[in-house]
Design an enzyme around this catalytic site. Structure first.
Site, PDB file in Angstrom:
ATOM      1  N   TYR A  89       0.846  -1.210   0.000  1.00 55.26           N
ATOM      2  CA  TYR A  89       0.000   0.000   0.000  1.00 55.26           C
ATOM      3  C   TYR A  89       0.877   1.253   0.000  1.00 55.26           C
ATOM      4  O   TYR A  89       0.626   2.198  -0.744  1.00 55.26           O
ATOM      5  CB  TYR A  89      -0.869  -0.058   1.253  1.00 55.26           C
ATOM      6  N   VAL A 145      -8.489   7.741   9.524  1.00 55.75           N
ATOM      7  CA  VAL A 145      -9.812   8.355   9.404  1.00 55.75           C
ATOM      8  C   VAL A 145     -10.859   7.426  10.032  1.00 55.75           C
ATOM      9  O   VAL A 145     -10.717   6.206   9.974  1.00 55.75           O
ATOM     10  CB  VAL A 145     -10.175   8.569   7.908  1.00 55.75           C
ATOM     11  N   LYS A 148     -16.674  -4.663  17.496  1.00 60.45           N
ATOM     12  CA  LYS A 148     -16.409  -5.689  18.534  1.00 60.45           C
ATOM     13  C   LYS A 148     -17.076  -5.321  19.863  1.00 60.45           C
ATOM     14  O   LYS A 148     -17.567  -6.197  20.580  1.00 60.45           O
ATOM     15  CB  LYS A 148     -14.893  -5.866  18.722  1.00 60.45           C
TER      16      LYS A 148
HETATM   17  P1  NAP Z   1     -13.318   2.981   1.619  1.00 59.58           P
HETATM   18  O1  NAP Z   1     -14.367   3.402   2.575  1.00 59.58           O
HETATM   19  O2  NAP Z   1     -12.814   1.587   1.661  1.00 59.58           O
HETATM   20  O3  NAP Z   1     -13.847   3.309   0.152  1.00 59.58           O
HETATM   21  C1  NAP Z   1     -13.102   2.912  -0.959  1.00 59.58           C
HETATM   22  C2  NAP Z   1     -13.764   3.487  -2.177  1.00 59.58           C
HETATM   23  O4  NAP Z   1     -12.998   3.103  -3.323  1.00 59.58           O
HETATM   24  C3  NAP Z   1     -15.177   2.960  -2.389  1.00 59.58           C
HETATM   25  O5  NAP Z   1     -15.972   3.997  -2.924  1.00 59.58           O
HETATM   26  C4  NAP Z   1     -14.966   1.868  -3.428  1.00 59.58           C
HETATM   27  O6  NAP Z   1     -16.119   1.629  -4.239  1.00 59.58           O
HETATM   28  C5  NAP Z   1     -13.860   2.491  -4.264  1.00 59.58           C
HETATM   29  N1  NAP Z   1     -13.110   1.498  -5.019  1.00 59.58           N
HETATM   30  C6  NAP Z   1     -12.320   0.487  -4.529  1.00 59.58           C
HETATM   31  N2  NAP Z   1     -11.826  -0.245  -5.539  1.00 59.58           N
HETATM   32  C7  NAP Z   1     -12.288   0.313  -6.695  1.00 59.58           C
HETATM   33  C8  NAP Z   1     -12.151   0.007  -8.059  1.00 59.58           C
HETATM   34  N3  NAP Z   1     -11.403  -1.042  -8.482  1.00 59.58           N
HETATM   35  N4  NAP Z   1     -12.785   0.770  -8.967  1.00 59.58           N
HETATM   36  C9  NAP Z   1     -13.534   1.823  -8.571  1.00 59.58           C
HETATM   37  N5  NAP Z   1     -13.718   2.175  -7.300  1.00 59.58           N
HETATM   38  C10 NAP Z   1     -13.097   1.415  -6.357  1.00 59.58           C
HETATM   39  O7  NAP Z   1     -12.040   3.917   1.734  1.00 59.58           O
HETATM   40  P2  NAP Z   1     -11.859   5.319   2.483  1.00 59.58           P
HETATM   41  O8  NAP Z   1     -11.467   4.996   3.875  1.00 59.58           O
HETATM   42  O9  NAP Z   1     -13.011   6.217   2.181  1.00 59.58           O
HETATM   43  O10 NAP Z   1     -10.551   5.850   1.759  1.00 59.58           O
HETATM   44  C11 NAP Z   1     -10.601   6.897   0.819  1.00 59.58           C
HETATM   45  C12 NAP Z   1      -9.184   7.307   0.496  1.00 59.58           C
HETATM   46  O11 NAP Z   1      -8.550   7.770   1.687  1.00 59.58           O
HETATM   47  C13 NAP Z   1      -8.305   6.165  -0.031  1.00 59.58           C
HETATM   48  O12 NAP Z   1      -7.502   6.633  -1.073  1.00 59.58           O
HETATM   49  C14 NAP Z   1      -7.462   5.776   1.175  1.00 59.58           C
HETATM   50  O13 NAP Z   1      -6.241   5.216   0.777  1.00 59.58           O
HETATM   51  C15 NAP Z   1      -7.302   7.100   1.871  1.00 59.58           C
HETATM   52  N6  NAP Z   1      -7.034   7.040   3.312  1.00 59.58           N
HETATM   53  C16 NAP Z   1      -7.884   6.374   4.144  1.00 59.58           C
HETATM   54  C17 NAP Z   1      -7.603   6.324   5.503  1.00 59.58           C
HETATM   55  C18 NAP Z   1      -8.494   5.590   6.481  1.00 59.58           C
HETATM   56  O14 NAP Z   1      -8.136   5.520   7.670  1.00 59.58           O
HETATM   57  N7  NAP Z   1      -9.644   5.065   6.060  1.00 59.58           N
HETATM   58  C19 NAP Z   1      -6.464   6.984   6.020  1.00 59.58           C
HETATM   59  C20 NAP Z   1      -5.640   7.687   5.133  1.00 59.58           C
HETATM   60  C21 NAP Z   1      -5.941   7.715   3.785  1.00 59.58           C
HETATM   61  P3  NAP Z   1     -17.279   0.567  -3.754  1.00 59.58           P
HETATM   62  O15 NAP Z   1     -18.018   1.247  -2.630  1.00 59.58           O
HETATM   63  O16 NAP Z   1     -18.114   0.390  -4.941  1.00 59.58           O
HETATM   64  O17 NAP Z   1     -16.548  -0.662  -3.317  1.00 59.58           O
HETATM   65  P1  GDP Z   2      -2.613   1.314  11.013  1.00 57.59           P
HETATM   66  O1  GDP Z   2      -2.859   2.590  11.741  1.00 57.59           O
HETATM   67  O2  GDP Z   2      -2.293   1.509   9.593  1.00 57.59           O
HETATM   68  O3  GDP Z   2      -1.602   0.451  11.697  1.00 57.59           O
HETATM   69  O4  GDP Z   2      -3.959   0.484  10.938  1.00 57.59           O
HETATM   70  P2  GDP Z   2      -5.187   0.195  11.924  1.00 57.59           P
HETATM   71  O5  GDP Z   2      -6.180   1.274  11.837  1.00 57.59           O
HETATM   72  O6  GDP Z   2      -5.623  -1.173  11.532  1.00 57.59           O
HETATM   73  O7  GDP Z   2      -4.616   0.228  13.417  1.00 57.59           O
HETATM   74  C1  GDP Z   2      -3.787  -0.804  13.862  1.00 57.59           C
HETATM   75  C2  GDP Z   2      -3.443  -0.621  15.336  1.00 57.59           C
HETATM   76  O8  GDP Z   2      -4.598  -0.820  16.151  1.00 57.59           O
HETATM   77  C3  GDP Z   2      -2.433  -1.681  15.770  1.00 57.59           C
HETATM   78  O9  GDP Z   2      -1.639  -1.167  16.834  1.00 57.59           O
HETATM   79  C4  GDP Z   2      -3.338  -2.803  16.264  1.00 57.59           C
HETATM   80  O10 GDP Z   2      -2.659  -3.665  17.179  1.00 57.59           O
HETATM   81  C5  GDP Z   2      -4.423  -1.991  16.964  1.00 57.59           C
HETATM   82  N1  GDP Z   2      -5.744  -2.668  17.066  1.00 57.59           N
HETATM   83  C6  GDP Z   2      -6.367  -2.989  18.234  1.00 57.59           C
HETATM   84  N2  GDP Z   2      -7.538  -3.597  17.992  1.00 57.59           N
HETATM   85  C7  GDP Z   2      -7.698  -3.618  16.650  1.00 57.59           C
HETATM   86  C8  GDP Z   2      -8.735  -4.090  15.795  1.00 57.59           C
HETATM   87  O11 GDP Z   2      -9.775  -4.596  16.214  1.00 57.59           O
HETATM   88  N3  GDP Z   2      -8.554  -3.934  14.447  1.00 57.59           N
HETATM   89  C9  GDP Z   2      -7.438  -3.348  13.933  1.00 57.59           C
HETATM   90  N4  GDP Z   2      -7.330  -3.199  12.622  1.00 57.59           N
HETATM   91  N5  GDP Z   2      -6.407  -2.924  14.719  1.00 57.59           N
HETATM   92  C10 GDP Z   2      -6.549  -3.044  16.051  1.00 57.59           C
END
Ligand code: NAP
Ligand code: GDP
Length: 331
Positions: free
Chosen positions: A153, A183, A204
């Site tokens: 990733y 996020v 959980k």
């Molecule tokens: P998410 O809830 O998993 O949503 C992913 C989105 O991407 C969904 O709309 C999904 O569509 C779409 N998608 C996945 N594969 C695809 C494909 N092959 N073709 C077209 N669309 C596709 O992710 P998110 O958490 O909102 O993340 C949004 C962005 O923020 C990402 O770039 C991620 O890397 C970044 N980000 C996230 C976090 C976090 O903690 N979540 C932190 C930092 C950065 P469907 O709904 O149709 O599956």
């Molecule tokens: P990261 O921030 O990219 O490492 O991803 P996560 O959002 O999955 O956070 C991982 C951290 O949360 C690690 O320190 C895990 O040991 C801890 N953790 C504790 N409980 C959970 C759980 O239920 N799910 C996940 N994904 N992580 C957990």
């Protein structure tokens, strides 16, 4: 490296409209942007379209071109990605590398070919170097290998920054990226095995409360994270789209002083549910990167007065959303 071309107020020549296409518009961040736009009531001259994978599989270049042809965006917010928590990343580094490399190349090159004026893509603080000084800032993204747990990733995401620099240098494009920390919020992926820590803990705790069992927190609980509420991130995304005109990425995060341990995050969820059961730390599970403390000084220089939702309030709203939407939540 500021692009000469200012996009603020610059619209499509034919219609005078800014047509924004959001890839990944059905996910956690995409839904939050939709909500914030609804609350704003819309802006004159802006049209928005939110895509899911059903509109186009962005792994496929022909489908990608077709969706750009259909909507002819002037601006793109590129969120679509293969996304997952620590444990899914550890199991599937190859998939994270390949899927994200293909999606990003398809979206950015197609945007370029269709003359899209501005693209805002999404990196993550997960991609920062494993061995570094803290706090980490935007200039340090490529300074050494990422953590082993999510190298697929991380390298794929880092290449977005390479794309952006190269599109600017070779073609003058203002394609940029934001770097959010972890996020969370409504519409997250609450799947316990695949999702991030907060949605995992929320799901959980919901089950432990219902079944009268203990809550299992994975790892030691000592790892540190900065969390951003999806609705705060969405507000910042709109500012970046409308106002931020650098090619270099910008970290979108609460400050280092608001970093919390996983134990504190678990306690916030326990408090929101008023969960009275036992909490167990499963230290056989990985902690991942111990910390990735990010500086938000650049953001603060631009937006000194931006107010983040207090962590406990945002957690409570997310838990309430999950309970109220249990049947439709991704899990
Ligand atoms: P998410 O809830 O998993 O949503 C992913 C989105 O991407 C969904 O709309 C999904 O569509 C779409 N998608 C996945 N594969 C695809 C494909 N092959 N073709 C077209 N669309 C596709 O992710 P998110 O958490 O909102 O993340 C949004 C962005 O923020 C990402 O770039 C991620 O890397 C970044 N980000 C996230 C976090 C976090 O903690 N979540 C932190 C930092 C950065 P469907 O709904 O149709 O599956
Ligand atoms: P990261 O921030 O990219 O490492 O991803 P996560 O959002 O999955 O956070 C991982 C951290 O949360 C690690 O320190 C895990 O040991 C801890 N953790 C504790 N409980 C959970 C759980 O239920 N799910 C996940 N994904 N992580 C957990």
């Amino acid at each position: 490296m500021c692009a000469d071309q200012r996009i603020h107020g610059k619209m499509d020549g034919d219609t005078g409209k800014m047509r924004v296409m959001v890839t990944g518009g059905s996910g956690l961040v995409g839904k939050a942007i939709q909500q914030v736009l609804q609350e704003e009531g819309g802006r004159e001259g802006e049209e928005w379209v939110f895509l899911s994978s059903k509109d186009a599989n962005l792994l496929d270049v022909a489908e990608t071109r077709a969706v750009f042809q259909k909507h002819r965006p002037t601006h793109v917010i590129h969120l679509a990605a293969l996304v997952g928590g620590l444990f899914k990343n550890m199991r599937e580094n190859l998939s994270f590398w390949r899927s994200n490399i293909y999606i990003n190349d398809n979206v950015l090159q197609t945007a370029h070919e269709f003359g899209v004026q501005k693209v805002v893509s999404c990196l993550s603080t997960c991609i920062f170097p494993q061995n570094t000084t803290y706090p980490i800032d935007e200039t340090m993204v490529h300074n050494g290998p990422p953590h082993d747990s999510n190298f697929g990733y991380s390298y794929a995401k880092r290449m977005i920054d390479v794309h952006n620099r190269a599109y600017f240098e070779q073609s003058g494009r203002l394609y940029t990226a934001v770097i959010p920390t972890n996020v969370f919020g409504p519409h997250d992926n609450f799947n316990i095995e695949d999702g991030h820590v907060l949605p995992g803990l929320i799901h959980k705790t919901y089950i432990a409360e219902r079944e009268g069992t203990a809550l299992q927190v994975w790892g030691s609980g000592r790892a540190l994270r900065q969390f951003i509420y999806s609705l705060d991130l969405a507000r910042l995304f709109l500012w970046v789209l409308r106002e931020y005109n650098e090619v270099e990425p910008i970290i979108l995060s609460v400050g280092p002083e608001d970093e919390v341990s996983i134990k504190e995050a678990a306690e916030a969820v326990v408090k929101a549910f008023e969960f009275k059961g036992k909490v167990i730390y499963d230290t056989s599970k990985a902690d991942g990167q111990f910390k990735k403390t990010a500086s938000n000084a650049k953001l603060r220089k631009y937006l000194p007065d931006f107010t983040f939702t207090p962590f406990h309030k945002a957690i409570k709203e997310t838990c309430d959303w999950f309970v109220a939407n249990y049947d439709i939540a991704r899990k």
